[in-house]
Design an enzyme around this catalytic site. Structure first.
Site, PDB file in Angstrom:
ATOM      1  N   ARG A  46       0.689  -1.290  -0.281  1.00  0.00           N
ATOM      2  CA  ARG A  46       0.113   0.225   0.236  1.00  0.00           C
ATOM      3  C   ARG A  46       1.459   1.299  -0.369  1.00  0.00           C
ATOM      4  O   ARG A  46       1.531   1.167  -0.922  1.00  0.00           O
ATOM      5  CB  ARG A  46      -0.812   0.039   1.527  1.00  0.00           C
ATOM      6  CG  ARG A  46      -1.896  -1.019   0.763  1.00  0.00           C
ATOM      7  CD  ARG A  46      -3.024  -1.250   2.033  1.00  0.00           C
ATOM      8  NE  ARG A  46      -3.619  -0.314   2.659  1.00  0.00           N
ATOM      9  CZ  ARG A  46      -4.670  -0.055   2.082  1.00  0.00           C
ATOM     10  NH1 ARG A  46      -5.264  -1.134   0.548  1.00  0.00           N
ATOM     11  NH2 ARG A  46      -5.135   1.163   2.258  1.00  0.00           N
ATOM     12  N   ASP A  75      -1.564  12.329  10.437  1.00  0.00           N
ATOM     13  CA  ASP A  75      -2.367  11.424   9.387  1.00  0.00           C
ATOM     14  C   ASP A  75      -3.629  12.755  10.256  1.00  0.00           C
ATOM     15  O   ASP A  75      -3.356  13.880  11.033  1.00  0.00           O
ATOM     16  CB  ASP A  75      -3.130  10.185  10.497  1.00  0.00           C
ATOM     17  CG  ASP A  75      -4.821  10.019   9.529  1.00  0.00           C
ATOM     18  OD1 ASP A  75      -5.000  10.691   9.547  1.00  0.00           O
ATOM     19  OD2 ASP A  75      -4.572   8.426   9.634  1.00  0.00           O
ATOM     20  N   TYR A  99      -6.341   5.030  17.773  1.00  0.00           N
ATOM     21  CA  TYR A  99      -5.813   5.281  16.750  1.00  0.00           C
ATOM     22  C   TYR A  99      -5.021   7.054  16.663  1.00  0.00           C
ATOM     23  O   TYR A  99      -3.912   6.932  16.534  1.00  0.00           O
ATOM     24  CB  TYR A  99      -6.346   5.014  15.478  1.00  0.00           C
ATOM     25  CG  TYR A  99      -5.839   5.684  13.836  1.00  0.00           C
ATOM     26  CD1 TYR A  99      -5.042   4.831  13.850  1.00  0.00           C
ATOM     27  CD2 TYR A  99      -6.137   6.630  13.781  1.00  0.00           C
ATOM     28  CE1 TYR A  99      -3.952   4.903  12.232  1.00  0.00           C
ATOM     29  CE2 TYR A  99      -5.212   6.863  12.511  1.00  0.00           C
ATOM     30  CZ  TYR A  99      -4.387   6.234  11.524  1.00  0.00           C
ATOM     31  OH  TYR A  99      -3.766   6.674  10.755  1.00  0.00           O
TER      32      TYR A  99
END
Length: 242
Positions: free
Chosen positions: A16, A141, A154
């Site tokens: 990925r 992120d 997360y």
């Protein structure tokens, strides 16, 4: 940094996003070692592709949630290349964890893999990166900057990656630049439906989902940008502004 001939380690490089990053760097002439945890077949295929692009590549297996293995992964890259110019801390795990369902084991797994592993690989590689002088690019992120529901552990781990990036930028200055890319909706899970993709696209100002190559190009940019350190670069189609 000149990527042609650069000595690179990309964690989580077999699949990925990590695969796209490793491929982009090799396309620019870097010698890339990829780390993988359990994807041995995929790692071998990636190594063959990278070697065809740049002439030399390698792989190393390890569980970055275990400190000794994180250090061994860094050591393997240093031994293979005789030094290190660029470390890309991409390896990570994620998953939905609604409030009330979170276990201590899942919390620890996310923190250990996403933050602790990146720190100990970086610490082990730091002397070689100082000698280069080199760079670190972490993968954060955009959710660490604009959280969403049901992923708190997360997102906490990725928030820690943001802090890790800024702290290491200070600790390793002026010899090593440390930056991070904060992806938005890119490379959606294979289980995603057409409606999931439309919803993700609507969550961005640009009205579309990004690609793994968008992130890979951002990593290459930060690796090469010699007057940038301590930066968290969102690559999110403007999602954080909605």
């Amino acid at each position: 940094m000149e990527l042609q001939g650069a000595k690179v380690l990309v964690t989580g490089g077999a699949q990925r996003l990590g695969r796209a990053i490793a491929t982009e760097l090799a396309r620019r002439g870097a010698h890339v070692m990829i780390h993988y945890h359990s994807s041995a077949d995929e790692a071998q295929a990636v190594v063959e592709e990278l070697a065809a692009l740049a002439g030399e590549a390698g792989s190393v297996q390890g569980d970055l949630a275990v400190v000794a293995e994180a250090e061994r992964v860094a050591d393997a890259a240093l031994k293979r290349w005789g030094g290190l110019d660029l470390l890309v801390n991409n390896s990570g795990i994620w998953g939905k964890t609604p409030l009330g369902s979170v276990t201590a084991e899942r919390w620890d797994e996310l923190i250990a893999t996403n933050v602790r592993g990146a720190f100990f690989v970086s610490q082990r590689a730091a002397p070689a990166l100082r000698a280069s002088p080199g760079a670190i690019v972490n993968i954060a992120d955009v959710g660490a900057l604009r959280p969403w529901r049901n992923y708190t552990p997360y997102l906490v781990s990725k928030g820690a990656v943001v802090t890790l990036t800024e702290a290491l930028a200070k600790d390793l200055a002026p010899d090593v630049r440390v930056n991070a890319v904060a992806p938005g909706p890119v490379l959606l899970p294979e289980s995603s439906s057409e409606e999931d993709e439309k919803k993700a696209a609507r969550s961005t100002l640009l009205g579309r989902v990004g690609s793994a190559e968008d992130i890979a190009r951002a990593v290459a940019f930060l690796a090469s940008a010699d007057y940038i350190t301590g930066v968290i670069l969102p690559v999110d189609g403007g999602q954080r502004l909605i």
